[in-house]
Design a protein around this motif. Sequence first.
Motif, PDB file in Angstrom:
ATOM      1  N   LEU B 336       0.819  -1.212   0.000  1.00 40.38           N
ATOM      2  CA  LEU B 336       0.000   0.000   0.000  1.00 40.38           C
ATOM      3  C   LEU B 336       0.851   1.259   0.000  1.00 40.38           C
ATOM      4  O   LEU B 336       0.323   2.371  -0.086  1.00 40.38           O
ATOM      5  CB  LEU B 336      -0.941  -0.009   1.206  1.00 40.38           C
ATOM      6  N   ILE B 337       2.165   1.103   0.140  1.00 41.17           N
ATOM      7  CA  ILE B 337       3.060   2.260   0.098  1.00 41.17           C
ATOM      8  C   ILE B 337       4.243   1.959  -0.817  1.00 41.17           C
ATOM      9  O   ILE B 337       4.553   0.803  -1.083  1.00 41.17           O
ATOM     10  CB  ILE B 337       3.580   2.645   1.507  1.00 41.17           C
ATOM     11  N   PRO B 342       9.409   4.870   4.492  1.00 43.09           N
ATOM     12  CA  PRO B 342       9.685   4.055   5.678  1.00 43.09           C
ATOM     13  C   PRO B 342       8.413   3.349   6.129  1.00 43.09           C
ATOM     14  O   PRO B 342       7.370   3.977   6.285  1.00 43.09           O
ATOM     15  CB  PRO B 342      10.133   5.098   6.710  1.00 43.09           C
ATOM     16  N   GLY B 343       8.514   2.023   6.321  1.00 44.81           N
ATOM     17  CA  GLY B 343       7.342   1.220   6.626  1.00 44.81           C
ATOM     18  C   GLY B 343       7.072   0.207   5.524  1.00 44.81           C
ATOM     19  O   GLY B 343       6.305  -0.730   5.710  1.00 44.81           O
ATOM     20  N   TRP B 430      -2.274   7.979  -2.681  1.00 45.68           N
ATOM     21  CA  TRP B 430      -1.708   8.580  -1.481  1.00 45.68           C
ATOM     22  C   TRP B 430      -0.181   8.577  -1.592  1.00 45.68           C
ATOM     23  O   TRP B 430       0.417   7.549  -1.826  1.00 45.68           O
ATOM     24  CB  TRP B 430      -2.148   7.808  -0.229  1.00 45.68           C
ATOM     25  N   ALA B 431       0.407   9.752  -1.437  1.00 44.02           N
ATOM     26  CA  ALA B 431       1.856   9.863  -1.636  1.00 44.02           C
ATOM     27  C   ALA B 431       2.617   9.873  -0.320  1.00 44.02           C
ATOM     28  O   ALA B 431       3.837   9.772  -0.304  1.00 44.02           O
ATOM     29  CB  ALA B 431       2.163  11.147  -2.400  1.00 44.02           C
ATOM     30  N   ASN B 432       1.910  10.038   0.807  1.00 48.62           N
ATOM     31  CA  ASN B 432       2.560  10.173   2.111  1.00 48.62           C
ATOM     32  C   ASN B 432       3.446  11.410   2.181  1.00 48.62           C
ATOM     33  O   ASN B 432       4.456  11.418   2.878  1.00 48.62           O
ATOM     34  CB  ASN B 432       3.373   8.917   2.469  1.00 48.62           C
ATOM     35  N   ASP B 437       6.462   9.138   5.172  1.00 45.71           N
ATOM     36  CA  ASP B 437       6.476   8.082   6.174  1.00 45.71           C
ATOM     37  C   ASP B 437       5.113   7.398   6.117  1.00 45.71           C
ATOM     38  O   ASP B 437       4.097   8.045   5.878  1.00 45.71           O
ATOM     39  CB  ASP B 437       6.708   8.691   7.561  1.00 45.71           C
ATOM     40  N   ALA B 438       5.100   6.087   6.372  1.00 45.73           N
ATOM     41  CA  ALA B 438       3.842   5.343   6.291  1.00 45.73           C
ATOM     42  C   ALA B 438       2.825   5.835   7.302  1.00 45.73           C
ATOM     43  O   ALA B 438       1.624   5.596   7.157  1.00 45.73           O
ATOM     44  CB  ALA B 438       4.106   3.856   6.510  1.00 45.73           C
TER      45      ALA B 438
END
Lengths: 330, 534
Positions: B336-337, B342-343, B430-432, B437-438
């Motif tokens: 999902l990221i 990070p994550g 979603w770009a964060n 960061d996640a």
Amino acid sequence: MPAFLLKRLLNAAGVMLAVAFIAFLIFRFVGDPVELMLNEQASQAQRDELRVRLGLDKGFVLQFATFVGNAVRGDFGISYRNQQEVFTLIAERFPATFELVLVATFLSLAVGIPLGVYTAIARDTLLAKALQFVSVLGVSLPSFALGILFILTFSVTLQWLPAFGRGETVQLGWWSTGFLTPSGRKALILPGVTLSLFQITLVMRLVRAEMLETMRTDFIRFARARGLTTRAVNFHHGLRNCLMPVITVTGLQIGNLIAFALVTETVFQWPGMGLLFVQAVTFVDIPVMAAYLIVVSFIFVSLNTLVDLTYAWVDPRLREDAIAGGANAR
Amino acid sequence: MKKAGLTRKNWMLAAVAALALSGTGGVPDTASAKTLKWGAAREIASLDPYSYGDTFTLSVLNHVYEGLVRYTGDLKIEPALAESWETVSPTVWRFKLRQGVKFHNGNPFTAEDVIASLERVTHPDSPLKGNLPAYKSSRKIDASTVEIEVNGPYPLLLNDLTNIFIFNKPWLEANNALLPTDSGKGVKGYATDNTNGTGPFVVESRRADSKTVYVKNPNWWDKPQHNIDAIEFMPIASASTRVAALLSGEIDFTNVAPLQDLPRLAASPDVKVLQTNELRTVIFAFNLKDALFESDVKDKNPLKDIRIREALYRAIDIDAVQKRAMRGLSRNTGALIAPAIPGYEASQDVRLPFDLDGAKKLLAAAGYPNGFNFQMNCQSDGLVNEEEFCQAVASMWSRAGLKPNLSLGPRSQQTPKRVKGEFDVISFGWANEPMIDAYSILIQVMRSKSGSGGVFNWGNWGDPRIDALIDKAGVELDTPKRIAMMQEALKIAKAEHLFIPMHQQPMAWAMRNSVAQTVQASDNKPRLWLTTLK
């Protein structure tokens, strides 16, 4: 005459109010500026706060009343997006649009009238028929397609003219002009031609129709009988009698051109009011959208009122009708 | 006569214009100064970085203003206006400021500037307030030391500070700009049209929608890795015009090269294309409320059944989407990221295989052998090729026997419906950012709606197990532990198929050969201070 004037002005004000109302009504449903104004990280509380701050939580009537009250004083509020006065934003972009419209109008007359005369006088020649045919194409080709075609030909392939922008501009007080620099004039050509094409065909067809009409009248026949040269008959007697409607239509079309400039401005990144409006739509910048619509309608309404008044001034019959209160008084 | 006069004047005008036009031999170039002409897809919101919460505006203004810390070309945090930092307590951070830094107007950079800037950006009226959510207060220790206090233990302060640019306090004071602009109250701002930063470039002139010129700051504190004397920033909204401008040499660089034009651009000998994938991950999210929004199933919500969600997932032929809708340029993902966030865990980046028969079986097992209607909300101007991939997925779902009803519209029209939860399936990216960061997607999207979390939890897809992990990660200062918690939360979301991951969307820059080299990071921010021209 004063009664007529007052009536026309009240009419105009009524139309403006209706436009403002419709504009406001539409923009209520365009979207939610708050969602587009805050970024991914803003919390719900901040979103609600912003909504209150922008007055979006208030009732529709109250929002509209505030808007009209301010607009009458020339205050269109502050843009949601760049936090600048909307009026200043539009005033800054107006010269760009106006100069473009000016060039398009000039081109439409300079090219449209001679073509119209030619197609009327020599209507059986192959060239005139070809021109008639091409003019149909000119009307039906959408201006964005035409603009892109021009850019591909004259900017990318031939590299003669710039693909976008206004070039260098000179500031004369609050008015910025591109007429005074070479790059500014160069930049006007492609968008000017794109915008004028529809007008050219319009003027050409109008002149042609009027000319054909006039050339059939008795006084042309008498002029010929008097032994005047063809040139004198065609231009002095014929064309001159066609110019009044052409001038009227051109005047009325200026409003249209300003509105249609929107597409041309987007294609050529012409920094005018149309581009400002398109950007405002993307970001649900309601004050800018509403103000644009009102400014453009104001120009429309002013031009129309002016034309009406001029007509009434020229032709007293119209005036009397209006005072008598004819239901369909124009 | 009047009319004749008018015509004569017209002809004269024409003659003058023709003369003027024929005399143009091209604009004289301003000396041999190295100028980069940047054709962007849109204008920035304003010159005030605090006036509009917009990543692109911030990235452009980052050439003028700087924060205490910044991201390197590979998205690591490094010192900028702060030289070093330490945590005094779990809620207090102490920053040692860089000495000898000067603002563009010559004023020295001090602790006062940092405090004034932080107060301005966190003012209740500031649209950028959300970018520094944990801020409580700040105080001066000495001229070059500042302490920032946060609401509670908060591990992501540095990430947030990368995008909080520092103003000069005396300059703000002198121009009555200490408070942010406020469209609600009609407060206008000097900073909207004027700048005074510490960054590598100085704003020389600005004409919105047309051209903004940035010139090199000769007194920049950092050692310049660029050789640019001036940047001409020109927004060109129309994609085809932008491509034409690049091909004809009117611009040197664009950070938004349209995907459909990439082959053509690459074929030109004068143009280079730089292509990679963004941080933004595209997913499909569901309406998991008690009833569907628009469907022939009235009494319950089939999407709440994990078998249905799995069927939808399996029915997507991601390779076909990638090849056709995304022109082979997106990166298929099971996570999902994006990998740079990070994550991220490679083990989660595995997709369920495309399996049409399996999908049909799952649908039948869940009691819908003939499928059901549902509404699919996509945007026409949101994500990269969103219309195309939504249409592709809708047809794949139809093939599995479902009846998706695709609702397409511009972002400004679709967003309000999404916010109100008026959809059954949405495409979502979603770009964060700006946090990178996640935690960003976890707290804003996946968290059940609560006081500060779940702003984007539009379809009621929260899960108590995930919520608990998010809340714990939000106050965990030990980075490895924190990341493990976030990974755990993401793992649950994946196992439950709460979302269908699709891809990291492609991004492409294009530049003429006049640009020797640049740094392209997956946050899609041009860093022209790391760019050299030939």
